[in-house]
Design an enzyme around this catalytic site. Structure first.
Site, PDB file in Angstrom:
ATOM      1  N   ASP A   1       0.840  -1.186   0.000  1.00 33.60           N
ATOM      2  CA  ASP A   1       0.000   0.000   0.000  1.00 33.60           C
ATOM      3  C   ASP A   1       0.883   1.246   0.000  1.00 33.60           C
ATOM      4  OD1 ASP A   1      -2.725   1.112   0.299  1.00 33.60           O
ATOM      5  OD2 ASP A   1      -1.815   1.976   2.087  1.00 33.60           O
TER       6      ASP A   1
ATOM      7  N   THR B   1      -3.181   5.457  -3.832  1.00 27.26           N
ATOM      8  CA  THR B   1      -2.065   6.203  -3.248  1.00 27.26           C
ATOM      9  C   THR B   1      -0.769   5.968  -4.014  1.00 27.26           C
ATOM     10  OG1 THR B   1      -1.792   4.406  -1.676  1.00 27.26           O
ATOM     11  CG2 THR B   1      -3.035   6.295  -0.943  1.00 27.26           C
ATOM     12  N   THR B   2      -0.579   4.724  -4.489  1.00 25.80           N
ATOM     13  CA  THR B   2       0.625   4.443  -5.274  1.00 25.80           C
ATOM     14  C   THR B   2       0.528   5.168  -6.610  1.00 25.80           C
ATOM     15  OG1 THR B   2       0.448   2.246  -4.328  1.00 25.80           O
ATOM     16  CG2 THR B   2       2.159   2.575  -5.951  1.00 25.80           C
TER      17      THR B   2
ATOM     18  N   ASP C   1      -9.200   0.130   2.425  1.00 26.24           N
ATOM     19  CA  ASP C   1      -9.263   0.689   1.076  1.00 26.24           C
ATOM     20  C   ASP C   1     -10.629   0.410   0.459  1.00 26.24           C
ATOM     21  OD1 ASP C   1      -6.674   1.412   1.399  1.00 26.24           O
ATOM     22  OD2 ASP C   1      -5.883   0.401  -0.365  1.00 26.24           O
TER      23      ASP C   1
END
Ligand code: ADP
Ligand code: MG
Length: 537
Positions: free
Chosen positions: A61, A94-95, A390
């Protein structure tokens, strides 16, 4: 007059200037983006992070990795910010956001080298980001809040690649059910606050034993084994004060000279405690949750009265209980009214893999949901919990916005193509920046392909050609290595993931580009009361 050097900074301050400063920041930001890049997508790798205490976190994550990495470089920190904001706004992607920011800077550097001014790059990037939002609208699919199937697909896409593959269906169903139960509708608008869902992690058992508890789950047992384990029609009292005798605030000494006096003292103490407990019993409550301590003797009296009592309950649990049962948290035992009690259909203590937990269900306010997460080991449960977090957020966002796009690099390719067309309509150097922006977006499908061990060039070429043919949902199926319709592959994400990632990455890239001077102070050596720095002019 001879030219004298002018010092405006304290000795030891560091200053990098002009293109050096810019280059330095860009390098650092790119390095951070590069670090999380290999984790992108279902086939991405994991990182093992060990903190200074030796605690291990294994995750892919982006937000978690960047949070755990102790990053110091100011330029690099800005990328961490991007992923943090993404996490706060959408909870997923987020990545993607960090990788995109890195790539925007990489492409910007090429422009800088060919002599394009940073301000021009910035305005070109802004134009492109705005246009991207418009283009995304054309490929958005709307989803109805009643459409359980699509919502479950959204949850499954968010969970993919987070180590819960084989239980994806179970967890997706759980996610949608949990989010549904806390949806609030105000003035026709749906709002979802994921904080309303309480997740308790419990290693042991299997992931598929994870369940939803419609009510509050408290990770604690009753104070006394002789108290009833199950209470139906629970009238619940919440106390934020201890059920104990008050300690005197002044220091007093009691001199006892005879055994009689001793007995008398003890009797008196017991009577005082009895009085407190009687007040509690008199409220008519049959369940007492106490945030503080509970005297042994008080426990005994409560047990005799058939009351279920729990002590040292966490403040956050007390708040949840108050909301769910409609009880008021009491701060003074002398002032309890019957209306302060809350209600739950059932309070039950149960065994969950060797330890006891309390389930408060059938509450007055049905909008309280807990999830009991199970899984082989602690690391497994932690991983599942992050994946589920998530998924919960993604489903929440989808319910709020009711707009989704397909994944697998498909929107990025469509954006890249349309933005290149848009660039051609622009005059001047901004055109160059918009084109670079378009190219940057391709880093997402490219990385998905790389991480799946596929040839990124072949994949990009095929995707572009499919999109040119009007197949706007074509994306990379990382499992078959083919370009396929992502909607049919059930890879669906909220639109907000994409808009937020693009905007946050663009803003961060622009901010970094516009910096031409880094002045780092030598640290607060002259602390309070210390010497004032000399000003030499
Ligand atoms: P992030 O932190 O950005 O969410 P992830 O590792 O979750 O990073 O990867 C998200 C990317 O993986 C998205 O671009 C998404 O479309 C893509 N993706 C998710 N599931 C699939 C799938 N089954 N096939 C192809 N791509 C997928
Ligand atoms: Mg994700």
């Amino acid at each position: 007059m001879a030219a004298q050097p002018i010092f405006i900074l304290r000795e030891g301050s560091q200053r990098t200037h002009g293109s050096d400063a810019q280059h330095n920041n860009i390098m650092a930001a790119k390095a951070v983006a590069e670090a999380v890049r290999t984790t992108l997508g279902p086939k991405g790798m994991d990182k093992m992070l060990v903190d200074s205490m030796g605690d291990v976190v294994i995750t892919n994550d982006g937000a978690t990795i960047l949070k755990e990495m102790d990053i110091e470089h100011p330029g690099a920190k800005m990328i961490v910010e991007v992923s943090k904001t993404q996490d706060a706004e959408v909870g997923d992607g987020t990545t993607t956001a960090a990788v995109l920011a890195g790539e925007l800077l990489e492409k910007a550097e090429e422009l800088l080298e060919s002599g394009v001014h940073p301000t021009l790059i910035a305005s070109g990037y802004r134009l492109a980001a705005n246009q991207a939002t418009n283009i995304l609208e054309t490929i958005t699919i709307s989803v109805s809040p009643e459409d359980t199937e699509t919502l479950e697909k959204l949850a499954a896409t968010a969970i993919t690649g987070k180590g819960a593959e084989s239980y994806k269906e179970h967890l997706s169903a759980l996610t949608v059910q949990a989010v549904r139960s806390i949806v609030e509708e105000r003035e026709g608008k749906i709002t979802v606050d994921i904080e309303d869902i309480k997740t308790e992690k419990r290693p042991g058992g299997s992931i598929k034993d994870s369940e939803i508890v419609e009510g509050v789950l408290v990770d604690k047992e009753r104070v006394h084994a002789a108290m009833p384990e199950v209470i139906e029609d629970a009238k619940i009292l919440l106390l934020s004060v201890p059920v104990e005798l008050k300690k005197t605030e002044t220091k007093a000494e009691i001199k006892i000279t005879t055994p009689d006096q001793m007995q008398c003292f003890l009797d008196q103490e017991e009577a005082m405690l009895r009085e407190i407990v009687d007040k509690v019993i008199a409220t008519g409550a049959n369940v007492v949750f106490c945030q503080k301590g509970m005297d042994d003797l008080a426990q005994y009296y409560l047990t005799k009265a058939g009351i279920f009592g729990m002590r040292r309950v966490k403040k956050s649990d007390m708040d949840k209980l108050a909301r769910a049962t409609g009880a008021k948290v009491i701060t003074s035992i002398d002032e309890i009214e019957e209306s302060d009690l809350g209600y739950a259909g059932l309070v039950e203590e149960k065994d969950v893999t060797g330890s006891r937990m309390t389930f408060v269900t059938g509450c007055k306010d049905s909008k309280t949901t807990s999830i009991l997460l199970r899984g082989g080991t602690e690391h497994v449960v932690d991983g599942i919990s992050r994946a589920l977090e998530d998924a919960l957020r993604v489903v929440g966002v989808a319910l709020e916005d009711q707009m989704v796009v397909v994944g697998g690099g498909s929107p990025e390719i469509e954006l890249a193509l349309r933005l290149k067309e848009y660039a051609a309509t622009l005059k001047g150097r901004e055109q160059l920046a918009v084109t670079k922006f378009a190219e940057s977006l391709e880093v997402i499908p490219q990385t998905l392909a790389e991480n799946a061990g596929l040839d990124p060039i072949d994949m990009l070429v095929e995707m572009r050609s499919q999109h040119e043919k009007g197949n706007k949902k074509a994306g990379l199926n990382v499992y078959t290595g083919k370009i396929e319709d992502m909607y049919e592959n059930n890879v669906i994400e909220p639109l907000r993931i994409k808009t937020q990632a693009i905007n946050a990455a663009t803003e961060a890239a622009i901010m970094i580009l516009r910096i031409d001077d880094v002045i780092a102070s030598a640290g607060m050596k002259a602390g309070p009361g210390g010497e004032m720095p000399d000003m030499e002019l």
